[in-house]
Scaffold this motif. Structure first.
Motif, PDB file in Angstrom:
ATOM      1  N   VAL A 104       0.798  -1.261   0.172  1.00  0.00           N
ATOM      2  CA  VAL A 104      -0.023  -0.009  -0.026  1.00  0.00           C
ATOM      3  C   VAL A 104       0.970   1.196   0.043  1.00  0.00           C
ATOM      4  O   VAL A 104       0.372   2.356   0.324  1.00  0.00           O
ATOM      5  N   LEU A 105       2.005   1.253  -0.490  1.00  0.00           N
ATOM      6  CA  LEU A 105       3.068   2.361  -0.621  1.00  0.00           C
ATOM      7  C   LEU A 105       2.467   3.481  -1.428  1.00  0.00           C
ATOM      8  O   LEU A 105       1.868   3.144  -2.678  1.00  0.00           O
ATOM      9  N   ASP A 106       2.132   4.733  -0.833  1.00  0.00           N
ATOM     10  CA  ASP A 106       1.580   5.523  -1.651  1.00  0.00           C
ATOM     11  C   ASP A 106       2.516   6.424  -2.384  1.00  0.00           C
ATOM     12  O   ASP A 106       2.120   6.498  -3.708  1.00  0.00           O
ATOM     13  N   HIS A 107       3.839   6.564  -2.142  1.00  0.00           N
ATOM     14  CA  HIS A 107       4.772   6.943  -3.048  1.00  0.00           C
ATOM     15  C   HIS A 107       6.115   6.928  -2.542  1.00  0.00           C
ATOM     16  O   HIS A 107       6.290   6.512  -1.376  1.00  0.00           O
ATOM     17  N   LYS A 154       4.476   9.826 -12.296  1.00  0.00           N
ATOM     18  CA  LYS A 154       4.566   8.174 -12.278  1.00  0.00           C
ATOM     19  C   LYS A 154       5.628   7.555 -13.002  1.00  0.00           C
ATOM     20  O   LYS A 154       5.970   8.191 -14.157  1.00  0.00           O
ATOM     21  N   GLN A 167       3.525   2.966 -13.060  1.00  0.00           N
ATOM     22  CA  GLN A 167       2.457   3.874 -12.342  1.00  0.00           C
ATOM     23  C   GLN A 167       2.619   3.941 -10.750  1.00  0.00           C
ATOM     24  O   GLN A 167       1.835   4.185 -10.088  1.00  0.00           O
ATOM     25  N   VAL A 168       4.006   3.748 -10.271  1.00  0.00           N
ATOM     26  CA  VAL A 168       4.573   4.013  -8.991  1.00  0.00           C
ATOM     27  C   VAL A 168       4.608   5.553  -8.841  1.00  0.00           C
ATOM     28  O   VAL A 168       5.080   6.210  -9.816  1.00  0.00           O
ATOM     29  N   ASP A 169       3.954   6.136  -7.883  1.00  0.00           N
ATOM     30  CA  ASP A 169       4.204   7.640  -7.739  1.00  0.00           C
ATOM     31  C   ASP A 169       5.623   8.212  -7.209  1.00  0.00           C
ATOM     32  O   ASP A 169       5.936   7.324  -5.933  1.00  0.00           O
ATOM     33  N   GLU A 193       7.976  11.314  -6.191  1.00  0.00           N
ATOM     34  CA  GLU A 193       8.046  12.729  -5.587  1.00  0.00           C
ATOM     35  C   GLU A 193       9.583  13.209  -5.648  1.00  0.00           C
ATOM     36  O   GLU A 193      10.408  12.484  -5.075  1.00  0.00           O
TER      37      GLU A 193
END
Length: 137
Positions: free
Chosen positions: A68-71, A110, A114-116, A118
């Motif tokens: 569930v890693l957000d980014h 991304k 599709q991994v976010d 930053e």
């Protein structure tokens, strides 16, 4: 006791595309990796001696996908040149100026899986004049 973040792992069925993305676009470099029985690559910061991103190659993505890693976020420098490179590689992104006292620049986009991702830039970096228009991509 936790001492700090060690690395992120991205599982991908596009290993070469993902490897090129992080090397060509973000400037990470490939480095030593133990001889694990699965295909993969370890990526290092340009001046670093410790891998920060592990890529694991699979033929088929797990179903359901794990985690569930957000980014993932990286400290970066050279805001304008990074934006130019994102444009060159036709990677859509958005730019925000963090609220509060620090006012860091944050760029979000991304990867091929599709991994976010930053990128965080120091508040003193000078953005291009058209940064507000560019951030709408």
């Amino acid at each position: 006791m936790i001492l700090g973040m060690d690395h992120f792992t991205v599982v991908t069925n596009q290993l070469e595309t993902t490897r090129r993305f992080y090397i060509d676009l973000l400037g990470l470099k490939e480095g030593p990796r133990p001889p694990f029985p699965v295909d993969g690559t370890w990526l290092y910061p340009p001046a670093g001696r410790k891998a920060m991103l592990h890529l694991i190659g699979v033929d088929m993505m797990p179903n359901p996908r794990r985690g569930v890693l957000d980014h993932m976020a990286f400290s970066a420098q050279g805001l304008s040149s990074v934006l130019d490179r994102l444009d060159q590689f036709e990677v859509p992104y958005r730019i925000i100026r963090a609220p509060g006292d620090e006012r860091t620049w944050q760029v979000f986009f991304k990867d091929p899986n599709q991994v976010d991702v930053e990128l965080d830039f120091d508040a003193s970096e000078i953005p291009p004049d058209d940064w507000k228009l560019r951030s709408r991509k």
